[in-house]
Design an enzyme around this catalytic site. Structure first.
Site, PDB file in Angstrom:
ATOM      1  N   PRO A   1       0.820  -1.217   0.000  1.00  0.00           N
ATOM      2  CA  PRO A   1       0.000   0.000   0.000  1.00  0.00           C
ATOM      3  C   PRO A   1       0.854   1.267   0.000  1.00  0.00           C
ATOM      4  O   PRO A   1       1.853   1.348   0.711  1.00  0.00           O
ATOM      5  CB  PRO A   1      -0.789  -0.103   1.308  1.00  0.00           C
ATOM      6  CG  PRO A   1       0.025  -0.983   2.173  1.00  0.00           C
ATOM      7  CD  PRO A   1       0.761  -1.917   1.274  1.00  0.00           C
ATOM      8  N   GLU A   2       0.452   2.211  -0.812  1.00  0.00           N
ATOM      9  CA  GLU A   2       1.106   3.516  -0.814  1.00  0.00           C
ATOM     10  C   GLU A   2       0.048   4.549  -0.441  1.00  0.00           C
ATOM     11  O   GLU A   2      -1.063   4.196  -0.048  1.00  0.00           O
ATOM     12  CB  GLU A   2       1.731   3.787  -2.182  1.00  0.00           C
ATOM     13  CG  GLU A   2       2.823   2.763  -2.483  1.00  0.00           C
ATOM     14  CD  GLU A   2       3.578   3.045  -3.769  1.00  0.00           C
ATOM     15  OE1 GLU A   2       3.562   4.189  -4.242  1.00  0.00           O
ATOM     16  OE2 GLU A   2       4.170   2.100  -4.299  1.00  0.00           O
TER      17      GLU A   2
ATOM     18  N   HIS B   1      -4.680 -14.648  10.789  1.00  0.00           N
ATOM     19  CA  HIS B   1      -3.536 -13.763  11.012  1.00  0.00           C
ATOM     20  C   HIS B   1      -3.908 -12.478  11.742  1.00  0.00           C
ATOM     21  O   HIS B   1      -3.274 -11.442  11.521  1.00  0.00           O
ATOM     22  CB  HIS B   1      -2.858 -13.453   9.681  1.00  0.00           C
ATOM     23  CG  HIS B   1      -2.273 -14.671   9.035  1.00  0.00           C
ATOM     24  ND1 HIS B   1      -1.140 -15.284   9.503  1.00  0.00           N
ATOM     25  CD2 HIS B   1      -2.696 -15.425   7.989  1.00  0.00           C
ATOM     26  CE1 HIS B   1      -0.874 -16.346   8.766  1.00  0.00           C
ATOM     27  NE2 HIS B   1      -1.804 -16.455   7.835  1.00  0.00           N
TER      28      HIS B   1
ATOM     29  N   ARG C   1       2.116 -11.090   7.148  1.00  0.00           N
ATOM     30  CA  ARG C   1       3.586 -11.060   7.282  1.00  0.00           C
ATOM     31  C   ARG C   1       4.057 -10.224   8.473  1.00  0.00           C
ATOM     32  O   ARG C   1       5.246 -10.188   8.757  1.00  0.00           O
ATOM     33  CB  ARG C   1       4.196 -10.569   5.976  1.00  0.00           C
ATOM     34  CG  ARG C   1       3.898 -11.566   4.853  1.00  0.00           C
ATOM     35  CD  ARG C   1       4.391 -11.104   3.522  1.00  0.00           C
ATOM     36  NE  ARG C   1       5.845 -11.099   3.444  1.00  0.00           N
ATOM     37  CZ  ARG C   1       6.530 -10.754   2.369  1.00  0.00           C
ATOM     38  NH1 ARG C   1       5.880 -10.366   1.287  1.00  0.00           N
ATOM     39  NH2 ARG C   1       7.837 -10.765   2.365  1.00  0.00           N
TER      40      ARG C   1
END
Ligand code: ZN
Length: 283
Positions: free
Chosen positions: A2-3, A98, A116
């Site tokens: 994501p930016e 997660h 992650r």
């Protein structure tokens, strides 16, 4: 990954949903994501606090909260890392595998999940202190931008990833902006002409604004689903191609340039992929 546009789209989605919601429970499933806070202090700080607002800064969420009987608000910083998702779900929704942090908000829960665990949800605000100007605000001036570039011998593509230069531009939109401005990604930042600085400044704003507009029109499926896509955090099935069409060079190695039809090239700069057209971006 994501930016700025992806974070902005998600912030706009969450902004009307959070204010007034009080944290009644805090569950830290992965201590790594709240670093450098420790779980006990983190839970103590958040318990009983009420969300008052949410702003985006660069690629960060700044959640504003207030404790009961305290005037001064405080900030909880969120960052999606590479694979994070943050969303509200009904309390009855089973937690995803997660789940990293879960905030009990009464009938709903705020879920931060991350496969992650490179993202963050923390009270430590150090990372926003050094951020450069917001590219879509008046704080981002072509003049100051040009002066900062003059002082750097780095390749312009690498320099654009420096968050103290301008906040929120990442690997995808750096490539896109350079293509838009027709600047070679390998060119030393200090060697950009005045015109190129101006073109790049304009291009950065244009690619980010377009991506936000585009992302805002995509229905978000926030609790998961589609594996790929840039709006990985909540892309409705079938909407993926719609977004990717907006990207002119990123991830298009070997495909024809939209301007000159010659193949787009991929090179590696500072261990990250850069996509560009060697013909349109010669200078
Ligand atoms: Zn071309």
């Amino acid at each position: 990954m994501p930016e700025l546009p992806e974070v902005e789209v998600l912030a706009r989605h969450l902004q009307p949903l959070l204010p007034g919601k009080t944290i009644r429970g805090v569950q830290v499933c992965r201590a790594k994501v709240i670093q450098p806070d420790d779980a006990e202090a983190f839970c103590r700080a958040l318990m009983g606090a009420t969300f008052t607002g949410l702003i985006r800064r660069g690629k960060y969420f700044l959640f504003q909260l207030r404790r009961p009987k305290q005037r001064e608000p405080f900030t909880l910083l969120g960052h999606l890392g590479m694979t994070g998702r943050m969303y509200l779900a009904r309390k009855s929704t089973p937690l995803p595998k997660h789940a990293a942090v879960v905030l009990d908000l009464g009938r709903e829960q705020f879920i931060y999940e991350d496969t992650r665990y490179f993202g963050r949800l923390t009270l430590d605000l150090t990372s926003v202190a050094s951020l450069g100007p917001e590219p879509l605000s008046d704080d981002f001036q072509a003049e100051t931008f040009g002066q900062a570039l003059k002082r750097s011998q780095q390749a312009i593509k690498i320099k654009l990833l420096d968050q103290s230069l301008v906040a929120g531009v990442g690997n995808i939109y750096a490539s896109e902006a350079l293509f838009r401005a027709r600047i070679a990604p390998q060119k030393a930042a200090s060697r950009l002409t005045r015109k190129q600085v101006q073109d790049l400044w304009t291009a950065i704003r244009a690619v980010l604004a377009e991506a936000i507009d585009c992302g805002s029109t995509i229905p978000l499926n926030l609790a998961g689903g589609g594996a790929g896509g840039l709006f990985y955090f909540g892309l409705a099935a079938g909407a993926e191609d719609f977004y990717e069409e907006r990207l002119r060079v990123y991830d298009r190695a070997g495909e024809p340039c939209l301007q000159c039809k010659r193949p787009i090239r991929r090179i590696v700069q500072a261990a990250r992929s850069t996509f560009f057209c060697p013909y349109c971006q010669r200078k």
